[in-house]
Design an enzyme around this catalytic site. Structure first.
Site, PDB file in Angstrom:
ATOM      1  N   HIS A  36     -38.193   1.357 -19.899  1.00 43.27           N
ATOM      2  CA  HIS A  36     -37.507   0.866 -18.702  1.00 43.27           C
ATOM      3  C   HIS A  36     -37.366   2.161 -17.536  1.00 43.27           C
ATOM      4  O   HIS A  36     -37.425   2.036 -16.547  1.00 43.27           O
ATOM      5  CB  HIS A  36     -36.025   0.252 -18.892  1.00 43.27           C
ATOM      6  CG  HIS A  36     -36.381  -0.743 -19.863  1.00 43.27           C
ATOM      7  ND1 HIS A  36     -36.835  -1.867 -19.684  1.00 43.27           N
ATOM      8  CD2 HIS A  36     -35.747  -0.896 -21.215  1.00 43.27           C
ATOM      9  CE1 HIS A  36     -37.055  -2.587 -20.582  1.00 43.27           C
ATOM     10  NE2 HIS A  36     -36.143  -1.910 -21.709  1.00 43.27           N
ATOM     11  N   THR A  94     -24.765 -15.838   0.049  1.00 41.26           N
ATOM     12  CA  THR A  94     -25.795 -16.010  -1.098  1.00 41.26           C
ATOM     13  C   THR A  94     -25.934 -14.928  -1.789  1.00 41.26           C
ATOM     14  O   THR A  94     -26.447 -14.815  -2.877  1.00 41.26           O
ATOM     15  CB  THR A  94     -27.013 -16.398  -0.444  1.00 41.26           C
ATOM     16  OG1 THR A  94     -27.563 -15.705   0.247  1.00 41.26           O
ATOM     17  CG2 THR A  94     -27.034 -17.804   0.241  1.00 41.26           C
ATOM     18  N   CYS A 128     -22.173 -10.956   0.053  1.00 43.53           N
ATOM     19  CA  CYS A 128     -22.344 -12.124   1.156  1.00 43.53           C
ATOM     20  C   CYS A 128     -22.568 -13.484   0.940  1.00 43.53           C
ATOM     21  O   CYS A 128     -21.910 -13.963  -0.256  1.00 43.53           O
ATOM     22  CB  CYS A 128     -23.695 -11.728   2.314  1.00 43.53           C
ATOM     23  SG  CYS A 128     -24.992 -11.939   1.202  1.00 43.53           S
ATOM     24  N   HIS A 134     -31.880  -2.960 -18.500  1.00 42.81           N
ATOM     25  CA  HIS A 134     -33.267  -2.573 -17.872  1.00 42.81           C
ATOM     26  C   HIS A 134     -33.401  -1.886 -16.610  1.00 42.81           C
ATOM     27  O   HIS A 134     -34.499  -1.408 -16.499  1.00 42.81           O
ATOM     28  CB  HIS A 134     -34.181  -4.147 -18.169  1.00 42.81           C
ATOM     29  CG  HIS A 134     -34.464  -4.633 -19.403  1.00 42.81           C
ATOM     30  ND1 HIS A 134     -35.147  -5.546 -19.859  1.00 42.81           N
ATOM     31  CD2 HIS A 134     -33.878  -4.247 -20.875  1.00 42.81           C
ATOM     32  CE1 HIS A 134     -35.194  -5.870 -21.035  1.00 42.81           C
ATOM     33  NE2 HIS A 134     -34.247  -5.032 -21.652  1.00 42.81           N
ATOM     34  N   ASP A 164     -19.823  -9.225   3.784  1.00 47.64           N
ATOM     35  CA  ASP A 164     -19.576  -9.831   5.210  1.00 47.64           C
ATOM     36  C   ASP A 164     -18.689 -10.956   5.060  1.00 47.64           C
ATOM     37  O   ASP A 164     -17.871 -11.019   4.173  1.00 47.64           O
ATOM     38  CB  ASP A 164     -20.871 -10.511   5.609  1.00 47.64           C
ATOM     39  CG  ASP A 164     -21.577 -11.756   5.011  1.00 47.64           C
ATOM     40  OD1 ASP A 164     -20.834 -12.045   4.007  1.00 47.64           O
ATOM     41  OD2 ASP A 164     -22.194 -12.164   5.393  1.00 47.64           O
TER      42      ASP A 164
HETATM   43  C1  RB5 Z   1     -23.722 -15.651   6.901  1.00 48.39           C
HETATM   44  O1  RB5 Z   1     -23.576 -16.699   7.432  1.00 48.39           O
HETATM   45  C2  RB5 Z   1     -24.880 -15.503   5.671  1.00 48.39           C
HETATM   46  O2  RB5 Z   1     -25.877 -15.637   6.326  1.00 48.39           O
HETATM   47  C3  RB5 Z   1     -24.796 -14.204   4.984  1.00 48.39           C
HETATM   48  O3  RB5 Z   1     -23.257 -14.186   4.293  1.00 48.39           O
HETATM   49  C4  RB5 Z   1     -25.612 -14.234   3.739  1.00 48.39           C
HETATM   50  O4  RB5 Z   1     -25.760 -15.503   2.966  1.00 48.39           O
HETATM   51  C5  RB5 Z   1     -26.888 -13.826   4.107  1.00 48.39           C
HETATM   52  O5  RB5 Z   1     -27.862 -13.759   3.300  1.00 48.39           O
END
Ligand code: RB5
Length: 147
Positions: free
Chosen positions: A132, A66, A64, A97, A7
């Site tokens: 595994h 996080t 994304c 694993h 994203d």
């Molecule tokens: C977008 O702002 C953010 O929520 C997305 O990139 C991600 O971190 C979601 O888990």
């Protein structure tokens, strides 16, 4: 072929990973996004996960902000083992694993050098099989139970 998607929160790291993979000689398919407008990560997680589950790509990478949302979304697709990793040990274990077929990274929690290191550790590792594999078979059974 490796399919890569992100994203807006993972856009920059996705571009850097794509260059890294191409330098290493991998064929890369970019599932988007391709600009920094705000988009919904499940749309791109689904594209990459479906390509891997359907056999159009051997493996996938998702980014994304996080990595959390992408890993939640991708793991809803049967056959996908998407691993969110933050260090090289986790990246290696994700293959050895868990035989993760999608690696997930957070573009807002690491720099590009770290991201490339983690992707390299995952690509260079080998699945160990044996006990595994039995554990992965149990995960497949869970998928079947709820499908
Ligand atoms: C977008 O702002 C953010 O929520 C997305 O990139 C991600 O971190 C979601 O888990």
């Amino acid at each position: 072929m490796i399919i890569i998607g992100s994203d807006h929160g993972g856009l920059q790291l996705k571009g850097d990973l794509k260059s890294y993979l191409e330098r290493r000689g991998f064929a890369v398919s970019d599932a988007g996004t391709d600009n920094d407008s705000s988009v919904d990560y499940p749309d791109f997680g689904l594209k990459v996960a479906e390509a891997v589950a359907g056999g159009d790509a051997e493996r996938g990478i998702l980014v994304c902000g996080t990595g959390i949302g992408m890993s939640i979304a991708a793991n809803k697709v049967p056959g996908i083992r998407a691993a969110l990793v933050t260090d090289t040990f986790m990246a290696r274990m994700a293959k050895e694993h868990n035989n993760a077929n999608i690696l997930v990274l957070g573009g807002r929690v690491m720099d590009s050098q770290k991201g490339c290191e983690l992707v390299g550790a995952w690509l260079d590792a080998e699945f160990e099989g044996g006990r595994h594999q039995s554990r992965l078979d149990k995960i497949t059974e869970i998928e079947k139970k709820y499908s």
